[in-house]
Design a protein around this motif. Structure first.
Motif, PDB file in Angstrom:
ATOM      1  N   THR A 163      63.322  51.898 -69.740  1.00 16.39           N
ATOM      2  CA  THR A 163      62.609  52.936 -69.926  1.00 16.39           C
ATOM      3  C   THR A 163      63.047  54.218 -69.024  1.00 16.39           C
ATOM      4  O   THR A 163      63.023  55.321 -69.618  1.00 16.39           O
ATOM      5  N   VAL A 164      63.593  53.712 -67.824  1.00 15.98           N
ATOM      6  CA  VAL A 164      64.295  54.816 -67.013  1.00 15.98           C
ATOM      7  C   VAL A 164      65.638  55.462 -67.821  1.00 15.98           C
ATOM      8  O   VAL A 164      65.558  56.555 -67.856  1.00 15.98           O
ATOM      9  N   ILE A 165      66.284  54.422 -68.365  1.00 14.41           N
ATOM     10  CA  ILE A 165      67.513  55.036 -69.246  1.00 14.41           C
ATOM     11  C   ILE A 165      66.917  55.751 -70.331  1.00 14.41           C
ATOM     12  O   ILE A 165      67.487  57.069 -70.603  1.00 14.41           O
ATOM     13  N   ASP A 166      65.813  55.559 -70.903  1.00 10.90           N
ATOM     14  CA  ASP A 166      65.541  56.128 -72.383  1.00 10.90           C
ATOM     15  C   ASP A 166      64.871  57.551 -71.880  1.00 10.90           C
ATOM     16  O   ASP A 166      65.139  58.366 -72.697  1.00 10.90           O
ATOM     17  N   HIS A 167      64.085  57.670 -70.585  1.00  6.43           N
ATOM     18  CA  HIS A 167      63.489  58.835 -70.453  1.00  6.43           C
ATOM     19  C   HIS A 167      64.866  59.905 -69.545  1.00  6.43           C
ATOM     20  O   HIS A 167      64.800  61.103 -69.626  1.00  6.43           O
ATOM     21  N   GLY A 168      65.718  59.187 -68.947  1.00  4.94           N
ATOM     22  CA  GLY A 168      66.824  60.019 -68.160  1.00  4.94           C
ATOM     23  C   GLY A 168      67.824  60.398 -69.062  1.00  4.94           C
ATOM     24  O   GLY A 168      68.204  61.371 -68.781  1.00  4.94           O
ATOM     25  N   LEU A 169      68.034  59.707 -70.149  1.00  2.05           N
ATOM     26  CA  LEU A 169      69.073  60.029 -71.030  1.00  2.05           C
ATOM     27  C   LEU A 169      68.626  60.005 -72.544  1.00  2.05           C
ATOM     28  O   LEU A 169      68.989  59.024 -73.443  1.00  2.05           O
ATOM     29  N   PRO A 170      67.607  60.927 -72.779  1.00  2.66           N
ATOM     30  CA  PRO A 170      66.998  60.594 -74.381  1.00  2.66           C
ATOM     31  C   PRO A 170      67.958  60.726 -75.134  1.00  2.66           C
ATOM     32  O   PRO A 170      68.802  61.800 -75.297  1.00  2.66           O
ATOM     33  N   GLY A 171      67.886  59.948 -76.278  1.00  3.27           N
ATOM     34  CA  GLY A 171      68.824  60.091 -77.414  1.00  3.27           C
ATOM     35  C   GLY A 171      69.972  59.208 -77.221  1.00  3.27           C
ATOM     36  O   GLY A 171      70.775  58.922 -78.219  1.00  3.27           O
ATOM     37  N   TRP A 172      70.481  58.849 -76.171  1.00  4.30           N
ATOM     38  CA  TRP A 172      71.836  58.294 -75.954  1.00  4.30           C
ATOM     39  C   TRP A 172      71.864  56.626 -76.333  1.00  4.30           C
ATOM     40  O   TRP A 172      70.681  56.256 -76.517  1.00  4.30           O
ATOM     41  N   ALA A 173      72.787  56.447 -77.005  1.00  5.98           N
ATOM     42  CA  ALA A 173      72.855  54.991 -77.147  1.00  5.98           C
ATOM     43  C   ALA A 173      73.296  54.092 -76.128  1.00  5.98           C
ATOM     44  O   ALA A 173      74.115  54.444 -75.277  1.00  5.98           O
ATOM     45  N   ILE A 174      72.687  52.885 -76.122  1.00  4.94           N
ATOM     46  CA  ILE A 174      72.756  51.776 -75.248  1.00  4.94           C
ATOM     47  C   ILE A 174      73.411  50.833 -75.903  1.00  4.94           C
ATOM     48  O   ILE A 174      72.647  50.092 -76.933  1.00  4.94           O
ATOM     49  N   SER A 175      74.459  50.246 -75.350  1.00  7.91           N
ATOM     50  CA  SER A 175      75.156  49.031 -75.786  1.00  7.91           C
ATOM     51  C   SER A 175      75.168  48.088 -74.662  1.00  7.91           C
ATOM     52  O   SER A 175      75.568  48.193 -73.665  1.00  7.91           O
ATOM     53  N   LEU A 176      74.727  46.916 -75.134  1.00  6.47           N
ATOM     54  CA  LEU A 176      74.529  45.322 -74.067  1.00  6.47           C
ATOM     55  C   LEU A 176      75.405  44.489 -74.695  1.00  6.47           C
ATOM     56  O   LEU A 176      75.119  44.244 -75.975  1.00  6.47           O
ATOM     57  N   GLN A 177      76.686  44.109 -74.206  1.00  8.47           N
ATOM     58  CA  GLN A 177      77.231  42.933 -74.431  1.00  8.47           C
ATOM     59  C   GLN A 177      77.569  41.902 -73.424  1.00  8.47           C
ATOM     60  O   GLN A 177      77.428  42.337 -72.334  1.00  8.47           O
ATOM     61  N   GLY A 178      77.616  40.712 -73.792  1.00 15.15           N
ATOM     62  CA  GLY A 178      77.980  39.711 -72.636  1.00 15.15           C
ATOM     63  C   GLY A 178      77.551  38.257 -73.275  1.00 15.15           C
ATOM     64  O   GLY A 178      77.040  38.108 -74.233  1.00 15.15           O
ATOM     65  N   SER A 179      77.626  37.420 -72.128  1.00 15.02           N
ATOM     66  CA  SER A 179      77.284  36.089 -72.487  1.00 15.02           C
ATOM     67  C   SER A 179      76.357  35.701 -71.302  1.00 15.02           C
ATOM     68  O   SER A 179      76.734  35.928 -69.908  1.00 15.02           O
ATOM     69  N   ALA A 180      75.226  35.304 -71.669  1.00 15.51           N
ATOM     70  CA  ALA A 180      74.207  34.832 -70.697  1.00 15.51           C
ATOM     71  C   ALA A 180      74.271  33.688 -69.827  1.00 15.51           C
ATOM     72  O   ALA A 180      74.743  32.537 -70.488  1.00 15.51           O
ATOM     73  N   SER A 181      74.150  33.631 -68.506  1.00 19.49           N
ATOM     74  CA  SER A 181      74.314  32.618 -67.654  1.00 19.49           C
ATOM     75  C   SER A 181      73.537  32.836 -66.554  1.00 19.49           C
ATOM     76  O   SER A 181      73.725  33.915 -65.815  1.00 19.49           O
ATOM     77  N   GLU A 182      72.650  31.829 -66.340  1.00 16.35           N
ATOM     78  CA  GLU A 182      71.738  32.126 -65.075  1.00 16.35           C
ATOM     79  C   GLU A 182      72.593  32.253 -63.898  1.00 16.35           C
ATOM     80  O   GLU A 182      72.119  33.114 -62.801  1.00 16.35           O
ATOM     81  N   VAL A 183      73.613  31.454 -63.742  1.00 22.33           N
ATOM     82  CA  VAL A 183      74.403  31.351 -62.487  1.00 22.33           C
ATOM     83  C   VAL A 183      75.173  32.793 -62.512  1.00 22.33           C
ATOM     84  O   VAL A 183      75.369  33.223 -61.447  1.00 22.33           O
TER      85      VAL A 183
END
Length: 122
Positions: A56-76
């Motif tokens: 939400t902060v990213i969306d309002h702070g940088l409106p219209g910007w593309a957000i790309s998330l990549q990775g492998s989840a691991s709790e540790v």
């Protein structure tokens, strides 16, 4: 907070394996001058560490910007990368905010801070 300090705190946040709300709150307070479209309630919620709140902060702070998330989840020890670009779907648009680290919400905050320090430079 000056640009160099924001980048340093962004790097510190990204490297942390856990979420430190006090550190993120300090970062958001330091970046508040760059977050003109983000009200204080959003900033406080973003500092609580939930990925939805940070988005939400990213969306309002940088409106219209593309957000790309990549990775492998691991709790540790996850391996996450968050990239923020001015435009969606343009490969030639440079990623202005990029952060890598073990905790998703941390890399999102770090990428936002880095993007804020550079968004007026490009």
């Amino acid at each position: 907070m000056d640009t160099q300090s924001l980048v340093a705190i962004a790097d510190q946040i990204a490297a942390e394996p856990l979420y430190d709300a006090a550190l993120c709150q300090a970062a958001f307070e330091g970046a508040q001058a760059h977050l003109l479209e983000v009200d204080e309630a959003m900033t406080r919620n973003g500092a609580l560490g939930g990925t939805d709140a940070v988005l939400t902060v990213i969306d309002h702070g940088l409106p219209g910007w593309a957000i790309s998330l990549q990775g492998s989840a691991s709790e540790v020890n996850g391996h996450w990368t968050c990239s923020l670009r001015r435009q969606v779907g343009r490969d030639d648009d440079p990623a202005i905010g990029v952060a890598k680290g073990p905790k998703l919400s941390n890399v999102m905050v770090a990428a936002l801070l880095k993007a804020l320090t550079r968004k007026n430079l490009s």
